[in-house]
Design an enzyme around this catalytic site. Structure first.
Site, PDB file in Angstrom:
ATOM      1  N   GLY A  67      -3.110  14.458  -1.659  1.00  9.95           N
ATOM      2  CA  GLY A  67      -3.331  13.704  -2.886  1.00  9.95           C
ATOM      3  C   GLY A  67      -2.067  13.184  -3.539  1.00  9.95           C
ATOM      4  O   GLY A  67      -2.134  12.475  -4.532  1.00  9.95           O
ATOM      5  N   GLN A  68      -0.919  13.556  -2.996  1.00  9.52           N
ATOM      6  CA  GLN A  68       0.311  13.112  -3.646  1.00  9.52           C
ATOM      7  C   GLN A  68       0.443  11.605  -3.538  1.00  9.52           C
ATOM      8  O   GLN A  68       0.026  11.005  -2.568  1.00  9.52           O
ATOM      9  CB  GLN A  68       1.517  13.782  -2.997  1.00  9.52           C
ATOM     10  N   ARG A  69       1.057  11.072  -4.565  1.00  7.79           N
ATOM     11  CA  ARG A  69       1.150   9.614  -4.662  1.00  7.79           C
ATOM     12  C   ARG A  69       1.642   8.974  -3.358  1.00  7.79           C
ATOM     13  O   ARG A  69       1.074   7.989  -2.898  1.00  7.79           O
ATOM     14  CB  ARG A  69       2.083   9.255  -5.812  1.00  7.79           C
ATOM     15  N   MET A  71       1.224   9.867  -0.456  1.00 11.88           N
ATOM     16  CA  MET A  71       0.236   9.941   0.629  1.00 11.88           C
ATOM     17  C   MET A  71      -0.923   8.970   0.410  1.00 11.88           C
ATOM     18  O   MET A  71      -1.664   8.664   1.335  1.00 11.88           O
ATOM     19  CB  MET A  71      -0.346  11.354   0.729  1.00 11.88           C
TER      20      MET A  71
END
Ligand code: G3D
Ligand code: MG
Length: 182
Positions: A67-69, A71
């Protein structure tokens, strides 16, 4: 890895949501509640779970693509073969609800996900003050956002394992199986 060689229909399910929503916890819980094999990968987690749909065995592959930006740009690549999307929301994090809603809206606008069923998880129900599914549905204006697709909102606590089996059952029930796979 026997699954990859099997003739069972395979469905690809995307686990999406902001970082810290609980996707990896959910995936881990699903694996241990429902069992089967792991495929170690770089940058994301994948689990293949056995299930039955219309009394026939199928393999459900769950993609937790992070969910990291940084990604998020990769999500697009996984949209193409999706049989369903599970979008995980941290229902206790009111400060990031707007961000979560915007991300969901963007995801659903993807051409490849047109008509793809959505299971929205109101996660972290064990935290006091977490939004209920009714509140989440209203705050997200979900009915409007999801016109033209099947959708369902499931309360859960991934850490406690509450609502996890129900989520998996719902995924199997709602997943679209490609006609050529049956
Ligand atoms: P992500 O994969 O979506 O980024 P994670 O999220 O699964 O890594 O979870 C992020 C944090 O939220 C973890 O806490 C995890 O334990 C917690 N979490 C996940 N689901 C729940 C839940 O249902 N209830 C509560 N209370 N916490 C949850 P840490 O502290 O390990 O970072
Ligand atoms: Mg994670």
């Amino acid at each position: 890895m026997g699954h990859l060689l099997s003739k069972q229909p395979q469905v690809q399910v995307l686990l999406l949501g902001l970082d810290n929503a609980g996707k990896s916890t959910l995936l881990y819980k699903m694996k241990h509640n429902v069992s089967v094999s792991t495929v170690p990968t770089i940058g994301f987690n994948v689990e293949m779970l056995d299930a039955r749909k219309n009394r026939k065995p199928i393999v459900v592959t769950l993609w937790d693509v992070g969910g990291q930006r940084k990604m998020r740009e990769h999500w697009q690549k996984y949209h193409q073969n999706a049989a369903a999307v599970v979008f995980v929301v941290d229902a206790s994090d009111r400060a990031r609800l707007g961000e979560a809603r915007a991300e969901l809206e963007k995801t659903l606008q993807s051409e490849q996900l047109r008509g793809c069923p959505l299971i929205l998880l109101a996660n972290k129900q064990d935290v006091s003050g977490a939004l209920t599914i009714t509140e989440l549905k209203d705050r997200f204006k979900l009915r409007k956002m999801c016109s033209g697709r099947d959708w369902f909102v499931q309360p859960c606590s991934a850490t406690m394992g509450v609502g996890v089996e129900e989520t998996f059952r719902k995924v199997v029930q709602m997943a679209r199986i490609p006609p050529e796979a049956v």
